[in-house]
Design an enzyme around this catalytic site. Structure first.
Site, short mmCIF file in Angstrom:
data_model
loop_
_atom_site.label_atom_id
_atom_site.label_comp_id
_atom_site.label_asym_id
_atom_site.label_seq_id
_atom_site.Cartn_x
_atom_site.Cartn_y
_atom_site.Cartn_z
N HIS A 178 0.90 -0.92 -0.13
CA HIS A 178 -0.03 -0.08 -0.18
C HIS A 178 0.62 1.59 0.24
CE1 HIS A 178 -4.61 -1.91 1.76
NE2 HIS A 178 -3.23 -2.44 1.00
N TYR A 216 -7.98 5.43 8.23
CA TYR A 216 -8.23 5.50 10.17
C TYR A 216 -8.91 6.99 9.95
CZ TYR A 216 -4.11 2.82 10.36
OH TYR A 216 -2.84 2.08 10.90
N PRO A 218 -2.52 -0.43 18.83
CA PRO A 218 -2.56 -0.94 17.30
C PRO A 218 -2.53 0.09 16.61
CG PRO A 218 -4.49 -1.50 18.15
CD PRO A 218 -3.78 -0.80 20.40
N LYS A 238 2.60 -0.89 15.35
CA LYS A 238 3.80 -0.74 15.64
C LYS A 238 4.53 -2.22 16.16
CE LYS A 238 5.55 2.37 13.49
NZ LYS A 238 5.40 2.02 11.88
N TYR A 279 5.20 5.48 10.30
CA TYR A 279 3.97 4.78 9.61
C TYR A 279 4.80 3.49 9.02
CZ TYR A 279 -0.33 2.32 9.07
OH TYR A 279 -1.40 1.37 9.02
C1 PHB Z 1 -4.67 -4.80 11.11
O1 PHB Z 1 -5.00 -5.17 9.76
O2 PHB Z 1 -5.14 -5.38 12.03
C2 PHB Z 1 -4.37 -3.08 10.86
C3 PHB Z 1 -4.17 -2.37 10.46
C4 PHB Z 1 -4.07 -1.48 11.08
C5 PHB Z 1 -3.41 -0.80 12.60
C6 PHB Z 1 -3.72 -2.11 13.90
C7 PHB Z 1 -4.31 -3.20 12.88
O3 PHB Z 1 -3.14 0.26 12.97
#
Ligand code: PHB
Ligand code: APR
Length: 394
Positions: A73, A202, A294, A298, A386
């Site tokens: 991505h 997000y 989460p 990280k 990120y």
């Molecule tokens: C996930 O796809 O499980 C996932 C993606 C981004 C995050 C946390 C979990 O910040």
């Protein structure tokens, strides 16, 4: 009594990758895991691999399936005020992320061990650590067949996650704990439906945070901010979908695809670090030493960075008789750990709806989101953290 150079407790990403890296450097290791192979291979965890993690897995020859099935991505969306604001990771940071489930990496590492006949003992119990302050620490345990065993080691790696026994084997008073609890948790679902958007979203919404992620072209992963005291029974599938639809809605009519829910769980959020990450010949790595919320994706990436340093330090300690990198292990890891702690706290604070906050706090969050979406400098800072800061040293 058996001898090995390194005894590793835990077959998560940290323990398995450490064992494999040590093998590549000619150091014998044994991995001891409380759960079964199928349990660790099926356990649903996070799915974002930052660029340094991807590069390392490729470099050591365990990246073939990730390259075939993982999804690179080049950006992500911050969704707020009912609209998307894309952060172009590749343009801003010169690197990207790969979406590939953590349990797929675990499967690939176990397969690599199997191919080279490297020892992993599953379903062990009663693991206890001894003589940590001497030169030959020992691990006692009961093997899957019920026999008492003892492993004499040159060093022990505590890779047994947040709830493991390694950290608590260190005498009282040796460790300092730094932690922060958040007044929310994540409810995560895995749904059999194609992703509704090509990248991660997000979302900051007054009803709470939501995240759109994925595992494959057919499987979507979604998260919702919930109260940490909510029992899972309070969240039947139709309530989860209704909440996701409301939080992810945009002014231009985004449509979220729904499908059968394959897995659902609630995870509390916390930030946690112990210092130092070592005691005598015991070295803690991954979740055994630190937890991040989460939101910054990280957790696994930090575990990878720890064991990369640890493998190098143990090679020098055990093969070349140079104790300096092992003595500096904790200090070496902690600068990256604290950078990731800050980034994870920052993303969490910017995106969630804090029930203990006030209108002033909510205005600050929106100001930060709008700044990140419109300032190249702010977006670059998010992007480089990120997508993963380069590994330190070597
Ligand atoms: C996930 O796809 O499980 C996932 C993606 C981004 C995050 C946390 C979990 O910040
Ligand atoms: N004896 C043996 N094994 C144990 C014990 C024990 N007493 N206690 C725990 N374990 C095992 C667990 O069953 C698990 O398989 O240790 C392993 C730890 O793995 P993880 O929890 O995956 O931790 P880590 O390898 O540090 O990976 C960090 O995984 O937890 C996620 O979000 C976290 O993404 C991050 C990454």
């Amino acid at each position: 009594m058996t001898d090995t150079r390194v005894g590793i407790v835990g077959a998560g990403p940290a323990g398995l990758l450490l064992s494999y890296l040590l093998h590549l450097q000619g150091i014998d290791a044994v991995v001891l895991e409380a759960r079964s192979r199928s349990y660790v291979e099926q356990r649903v965890r996070a799915g974002v691999c930052e660029q340094p993690t991807v590069d390392l897995l490729r470099e050591i020859g365990v990246g073939a399936r990730m390259d075939a099935e993982g999804m690179p991505h080049h950006g992500l969306s911050l969704r707020f005020d009912g609209a998307d604001h894309r952060i172009n990771l590749t343009e801003l940071a010169g690197r990207c992320i790969t979406v590939y489930g953590q349990q797929e990496i675990v499967k690939d590492l176990i397969a690599a061990h199997e191919e080279k006949d490297l020892p992993i003992e599953f379903e062990v119990s009663d693991v206890a650590l001894h003589d940590l302050d001497g030169e030959t620490p020992r691990i006692t345990y009961t093997d899957a067949a019920g026999n008492a065993q003892e492993l004499r080691c040159g060093a022990i790696a505590g890779c047994d996650g947040f709830h493991g026994i390694s950290r608590s084997s260190i005498p009282d008073g040796e460790l300092t704990v730094y932690e922060r609890h958040y007044p929310f948790a994540w409810l995560g679902i895995l749904a059999r439906t194609p992703p509704s958007h090509e990248e991660l979203i997000y979302t900051h919404h007054e009803r709470g945070f939501a995240l759109h992620s994925m595992r494959s072209p057919e499987i979507t992963r979604l998260y919702l901010q919930v109260d940490p005291n909510d029992p899972l029974e309070d969240w039947p599938d139709d309530r989860v979908w209704s909440e996701l639809q409301q939080r992810l809605a945009t002014r231009d009519g985004f449509s979220l695809r729904e499908g059968p829910v394959l897995e659902k769980s609630i995870t509390p959020m916390r930030s946690f670090v112990v210092e130092p990450m070592q005691y005598g010949r015991l070295f803690l790595a991954g979740d055994a030493a630190h937890i991040v919320p989460p939101t910054g994706a990280k957790g696994m990436n930090l575990a990878v960075a720890d064991v990369r340093h640890l493998a190098h330090a143990l090679k020098l300690l055990l093969r070349d008789g140079d104790p300096a990198p092992a003595a500096a292990y904790s200090e070496t890891c902690l600068s990256r750990v604290w950078r990731a702690e800050h980034f994870s706290w920052f993303m969490t604070s910017m995106l969630h709806t804090d029930p203990d906050s006030d209108d002033f706090g909510r205005r600050l969050q929106l100001a930060q989101l709008r700044y990140t979406a419109t300032s190249r400098a702010a977006a670059t800072s998010l992007a480089e953290n990120y997508a993963g800061l380069p590994f330190e040293g070597r």
